[in-house]
Design a protein around this motif. Structure first.
Motif, mmCIF file in Angstrom:
data_model
loop_
_atom_site.group_PDB
_atom_site.id
_atom_site.type_symbol
_atom_site.label_atom_id
_atom_site.label_comp_id
_atom_site.label_asym_id
_atom_site.label_seq_id
_atom_site.Cartn_x
_atom_site.Cartn_y
_atom_site.Cartn_z
ATOM 1 N N ARG A 211 0.845 -1.198 0.000
ATOM 2 C CA ARG A 211 0.000 0.000 0.000
ATOM 3 C C ARG A 211 0.886 1.256 0.000
ATOM 4 O O ARG A 211 0.677 2.189 -0.784
ATOM 5 C CB ARG A 211 -0.928 -0.008 1.208
ATOM 6 N N LEU A 245 -6.543 -4.477 -3.142
ATOM 7 C CA LEU A 245 -5.841 -3.371 -2.495
ATOM 8 C C LEU A 245 -6.052 -2.075 -3.258
ATOM 9 O O LEU A 245 -6.439 -1.054 -2.665
ATOM 10 C CB LEU A 245 -4.342 -3.681 -2.418
ATOM 11 N N MET A 249 -8.291 1.852 -2.351
ATOM 12 C CA MET A 249 -7.543 3.095 -2.111
ATOM 13 C C MET A 249 -8.246 4.249 -2.819
ATOM 14 O O MET A 249 -8.143 4.388 -4.043
ATOM 15 C CB MET A 249 -6.101 2.948 -2.609
#
Length: 426
Positions: A211, A245, A249
């Motif tokens: 990340r 992921l 975001m």
């Protein structure tokens, strides 16, 4: 000023940055678009950690050292290299300014600091703190300007040292100019770093580490792991997690604390990154998420993109994109994985993910790069930062970062006098 007095100046600057941390975070977000939560934690937190590290190092750095041997006795001093030109980029303006200013000022150099036009306000605000901290006038000089002035500056015969962070192309040009006059030079340049994910790695922890390890500052960091190497056996489950992921975001206004991917710094940078996404698709890579134009019509946004079906010689696997674009490359065995990690002109950073730390270190030792993070763990600022190959020359941070701004000088002494001097030092 003595090293202790110079350290006191840095300590006062450090305390002032801590007090004004929110102001700096907001300013950096406004100037270059870093998501505000990352501006607070990384753009401001990292310079504070760097200053703490250098202040600590200054207390033990051997400015004067007595050495005796059968061949002779010497006083070895480390003297300031002289006038330093520091050319810093826009992506982490406070961090890179501090990583150059702290060691050069600690050892007694004077500095001409050339910030990027995109983030000059951040640099000028930092210089104001140095002035308020008691740094003598003329020791730090800030010169906001473009490339033409940079080239004039680094070629000036009054300089003793150039330190530059930026693109490899610009670094090559600066090295050639410095070479003509034998000006000392430190270059921290581009990267196309690989994360090598071994079969025994915990994929949930690995993906979470990516990340920030692959996408912080909206992909605009030279040390990010943008080549993700995974075995064919675990490829699909890794890609599923990676897709999740990126989907998790939020992209948007960098002032919004929920935002994790902000805009590119300029329209030009947006166009460069978008062009690489188009090239990746044209060369046959498959975007599993992203790949199109950003739906945001206000701001220089890029749709975060993950490519699979990437081959080692595709441009998106070889060239630094400097945006939120990741390339997944499969490998058949560990030997092939190491070859893929080293299949790059760059050697700035890298990572190995594994549940066997001893084996991970053994694999990491085979990767030709300046830093390898094991399971996403950073080495800290007592360790040197810099790259192999086209990622630069020299090191910053740690003891090595101070050594980059001094010239060693040896004085031959009578043996008995040297012994007496050593006793005085102790």
């Amino acid at each position: 000023m003595s090293p202790a007095e110079r350290g006191d100046v840095l300590r006062r600057v450090r305390d002032s940055i801590a007090v004004r941390g929110e102001d700096f975070a907001q300013l950096i977000t406004d100037e270059m678009g870093s998501p505000i939560t990352q501006s607070r934690s990384i753009q401001v937190g990292t310079p504070l950690a760097l200053l703490d590290s250098y202040i600590e190092l200054a207390e033990t750095f051997p400015f004067r050292d007595i050495r005796t041997s059968p061949s002779g006795s010497a006083l070895v001093t480390r003297e300031p290299v002289g006038v330093v030109a520091a050319v810093v980029p826009w992506n982490v303006p406070l961090t890179v300014a501090v990583i150059k200013l702290a060691p050069s000022l600690l050892v007694g150099c004077t500095v001409v600091l050339k910030p990027s036009p995109e983030t000059s306000l951040t640099t000028l605000a930092l210089a104001q703190l140095f002035e308020q901290a008691g740094l003598p006038k003329g020791v730090l000089n800030v010169l906001p300007a473009g490339r033409e002035v940079s080239e004039y500056l680094v070629g000036h015969p009054g300089l003793d040292k150039v330190t530059f962070t930026g693109s490899t192309a610009a670094g090559r040009r600066i090295a050639s100019i410095c070479g003509q006059q034998l000006t000392r030079v430190t270059l921290e340049l581009g990267g196309k770093s690989a994360a090598l994910i071994l079969d025994d790695a915990d994929l949930d922890e690995t993906v979470e580490a990516l990340r920030l390890g692959a996408l912080r500052n909206s992909g605009q960091v030279c040390s990010l792991k943008t080549r993700l190497l995974i075995s064919r056996r675990r490829h699909d489950e890794f890609v599923d997690r990676l897709r999740g992921l990126v989907a998790s975001m939020p992209v948007g206004d960098p002032r919004d604390p929920a935002t994790q991917i902000g805009p590119m710094v300029t329209a030009r940078q947006r166009d460069i990154v978008q062009n690489y996404i188009e090239i990746g698709a044209q060369e046959g890579a498959k975007p599993i998420i992203g790949g199109g134009r950003s739906p945001h019509d206000k701001g220089w946004f890029v749709d975060p993109t993950v490519f699979t079906d990437v081959t080692p010689d595709m441009r998106i696997a070889l060239e630094e994109v400097f945006g939120p674009v990741l390339a997944v490359l499969p490998y058949d065995n560990e030997e092939m994985a190491v070859e893929l990690a080293n299949h790059s002109q760059y050697g700035l950073n890298g990572a190995v993910f594994t549940s066997d730390l001893d084996h991970g270190l053994a694999v990491a030792s085979r990767i030709r790069t300046g830093t390898v993070e094991i399971n996403g763990n950073p080495p800290g600022f007592q360790a040197p930062v810099g790259g192999f190959k086209a990622s630069g020359i020299g090191r910053e941070a740690g003891h090595e970062g101070l050594e980059a701004y001094v010239e060693p000088k040896s004085y031959g002494l009578p043996h008995d006098f040297a012994i007496a001097q050593r006793k005085k030092q102790s």
